[in-house]
Design a protein around this motif. Sequence first.
Motif, PDB file in Angstrom:
ATOM      1  N   LEU A 334       0.845  -1.185   0.000  1.00 36.41           N
ATOM      2  CA  LEU A 334       0.000   0.000   0.000  1.00 36.41           C
ATOM      3  C   LEU A 334       0.886   1.242   0.000  1.00 36.41           C
ATOM      4  O   LEU A 334       1.835   1.335   0.775  1.00 36.41           O
ATOM      5  N   THR A 335       0.580   2.191  -0.894  1.00 37.43           N
ATOM      6  CA  THR A 335       1.343   3.431  -0.964  1.00 37.43           C
ATOM      7  C   THR A 335       0.412   4.581  -1.278  1.00 37.43           C
ATOM      8  O   THR A 335      -0.509   4.438  -2.087  1.00 37.43           O
ATOM      9  N   SER A 336       0.652   5.715  -0.625  1.00 33.75           N
ATOM     10  CA  SER A 336      -0.164   6.904  -0.874  1.00 33.75           C
ATOM     11  C   SER A 336       0.334   7.696  -2.072  1.00 33.75           C
ATOM     12  O   SER A 336      -0.297   8.663  -2.492  1.00 33.75           O
ATOM     13  N   GLU A 337       1.476   7.298  -2.629  1.00 34.01           N
ATOM     14  CA  GLU A 337       2.064   8.018  -3.751  1.00 34.01           C
ATOM     15  C   GLU A 337       1.719   7.404  -5.098  1.00 34.01           C
ATOM     16  O   GLU A 337       2.093   7.936  -6.141  1.00 34.01           O
ATOM     17  N   GLY A 338       0.997   6.281  -5.100  1.00 38.24           N
ATOM     18  CA  GLY A 338       0.733   5.589  -6.342  1.00 38.24           C
ATOM     19  C   GLY A 338       1.943   4.833  -6.830  1.00 38.24           C
ATOM     20  O   GLY A 338       3.060   5.000  -6.309  1.00 38.24           O
ATOM     21  N   SER A 339       1.761   3.973  -7.830  1.00 40.83           N
ATOM     22  CA  SER A 339       2.875   3.185  -8.344  1.00 40.83           C
ATOM     23  C   SER A 339       2.597   2.817  -9.792  1.00 40.83           C
ATOM     24  O   SER A 339       1.718   1.998 -10.076  1.00 40.83           O
ATOM     25  N   ALA A 340       3.357   3.433 -10.715  1.00 39.64           N
ATOM     26  CA  ALA A 340       3.212   3.081 -12.120  1.00 39.64           C
ATOM     27  C   ALA A 340       3.614   1.629 -12.357  1.00 39.64           C
ATOM     28  O   ALA A 340       3.143   0.988 -13.293  1.00 39.64           O
ATOM     29  N   ASN A 341       4.494   1.118 -11.513  1.00 31.82           N
ATOM     30  CA  ASN A 341       4.913  -0.278 -11.631  1.00 31.82           C
ATOM     31  C   ASN A 341       3.764  -1.224 -11.296  1.00 31.82           C
ATOM     32  O   ASN A 341       3.522  -2.206 -12.011  1.00 31.82           O
ATOM     33  N   ASN A 342       3.059  -0.952 -10.214  1.00 28.73           N
ATOM     34  CA  ASN A 342       2.004  -1.863  -9.758  1.00 28.73           C
ATOM     35  C   ASN A 342       0.666  -1.612 -10.438  1.00 28.73           C
ATOM     36  O   ASN A 342      -0.074  -2.547 -10.740  1.00 28.73           O
ATOM     37  N   TYR A 343       0.335  -0.330 -10.654  1.00 27.15           N
ATOM     38  CA  TYR A 343      -0.982   0.019 -11.185  1.00 27.15           C
ATOM     39  C   TYR A 343      -0.891   0.218 -12.694  1.00 27.15           C
ATOM     40  O   TYR A 343      -0.995   1.311 -13.225  1.00 27.15           O
ATOM     41  N   THR A 344      -0.671  -0.874 -13.379  1.00 26.32           N
ATOM     42  CA  THR A 344      -0.660  -0.913 -14.831  1.00 26.32           C
ATOM     43  C   THR A 344      -1.284  -2.225 -15.255  1.00 26.32           C
ATOM     44  O   THR A 344      -1.525  -3.118 -14.424  1.00 26.32           O
ATOM     45  N   THR A 345      -1.556  -2.375 -16.516  1.00 23.28           N
ATOM     46  CA  THR A 345      -2.188  -3.616 -16.979  1.00 23.28           C
ATOM     47  C   THR A 345      -1.210  -4.771 -16.847  1.00 23.28           C
ATOM     48  O   THR A 345      -0.133  -4.773 -17.455  1.00 23.28           O
ATOM     49  N   ASN A 346      -1.565  -5.744 -16.037  1.00 22.99           N
ATOM     50  CA  ASN A 346      -0.737  -6.928 -15.850  1.00 22.99           C
ATOM     51  C   ASN A 346      -1.625  -8.118 -15.508  1.00 22.99           C
ATOM     52  O   ASN A 346      -2.846  -7.987 -15.383  1.00 22.99           O
ATOM     53  N   SER A 347      -1.015  -9.284 -15.372  1.00 16.91           N
ATOM     54  CA  SER A 347      -1.791 -10.512 -15.185  1.00 16.91           C
ATOM     55  C   SER A 347      -2.496 -10.571 -13.838  1.00 16.91           C
ATOM     56  O   SER A 347      -3.403 -11.380 -13.654  1.00 16.91           O
ATOM     57  N   LEU A 348      -2.105  -9.729 -12.863  1.00 13.27           N
ATOM     58  CA  LEU A 348      -2.830  -9.664 -11.594  1.00 13.27           C
ATOM     59  C   LEU A 348      -4.178  -8.998 -11.779  1.00 13.27           C
ATOM     60  O   LEU A 348      -5.187  -9.429 -11.211  1.00 13.27           O
ATOM     61  N   TRP A 349      -4.222  -7.938 -12.583  1.00 11.21           N
ATOM     62  CA  TRP A 349      -5.445  -7.147 -12.716  1.00 11.21           C
ATOM     63  C   TRP A 349      -6.350  -7.609 -13.848  1.00 11.21           C
ATOM     64  O   TRP A 349      -7.527  -7.228 -13.878  1.00 11.21           O
TER      65      TRP A 349
END
Length: 422
Positions: A334-349
Amino acid sequence: LDASLSGSAASILEPGHRWGLFPSVGAAWLLSEETALKSDWLNLLKFRASYGVAGRADYDTDLYLDVYGTGGSYLFGKNPSSISGMKITQLGLAGMTYEKSHKLNAGFDFMAFNKLSVTIDGFYDHRTDILISGNNAVSSIFGLSVPKINNGVVDSYGVETALRWADKVGDFNYQIGGMLTFNRNKIVNQNEEYRPYDYLKRTGNRIGQYFGYEVEGIYQNQGEIDHRNVKQNLSDVRPGDLKYKDQNNDGVIDSYDQVALGYSPMPEIYYSLDLNFEYKGFGIYALFQGTGHQSTLLNTPSLYWPLIDNSTISSEYYNNRWTPDTPNAKYPRLTSEGSANNYTTNSLWVADASYLKLRTLELYYNFSDEMMKKSKFVKSARIFARGHDLFCADKIKIADPENIGTNHPTMTQYTLGVNLSF
């Protein structure tokens, strides 16, 4: 045997090229009328096939015109002053025509015992002259935006089936029916830009196919990040962030590592099952409906991508986030700054959005004709209790697979009613 020829003119096309002619032909053979097949149990056996071309031209207006607008300037006059110039802002599309759909269908209808009915259709749809961007077909050295061209091709194929059994045993009536549709499409040509690896190509995949990064796990500590021979360039990477597969083995995670994920948002499979049982006026009706081979992107702020643009956080994410004490967590840190690494189209989402729903369940009673004879005005009467969208089986669980976003989910509804005929 049926044949037709239709013509239409679209004012959106260039004058002199507005008319389109679209032929079709269909043939059928009613085998159940042949002497050799006539039987008391065989009610209908019909084979049929058809082929035709349909056209559409619902494009933007004036695409065939060269359009000029202001652009640049030049010095003019005895005492030179700056004068606005003109330039081409749109190159006209020459030879613009209809998008065409070449449709082939073959199937049969079957009825037997006055109880069983079966319909099966196979189809193939070859769409040509789809209006697509021409930029990738012409080098950028040309210096202008290239107009769209009728150059796209998409193939679709599939099968549709329907089956029903209806019978009566004494005072007991029942019907059981179902349908199944499978439809797959493939992009044959879309003037795709050059891509260095075959797995990056959109051509050959479904329309709307998801592309993104393949998740291999979650980084557990800084040492794991430092000692991995792969650098992730999407954003700063910390413990708790998603780890991606290096598809081309170049030691860098970037746009060249995106692969096809799941299916498209449009399901390839639709199916339904309906049941109706009735005994001496008392009855129950149920309709189940579902989809398969369907994916969706779990990118809803707050629910899956928390604390973005002052959004909130869901208990789903908070209770399943990575921490040093939960190394096997479902979601990244969890991060309050956001994450381009995590919040992108990938097999988790990219998630499986297939579902099975109980669309309708109804309990009812039909008053008998004998009971209605006692009434001078009412010819028939029926009372019922009905529910809609009562049950859903899916893999997403915490959200409606038909509506992942922040809009209102599908509502369960209950109805009590009386039908009277006078």
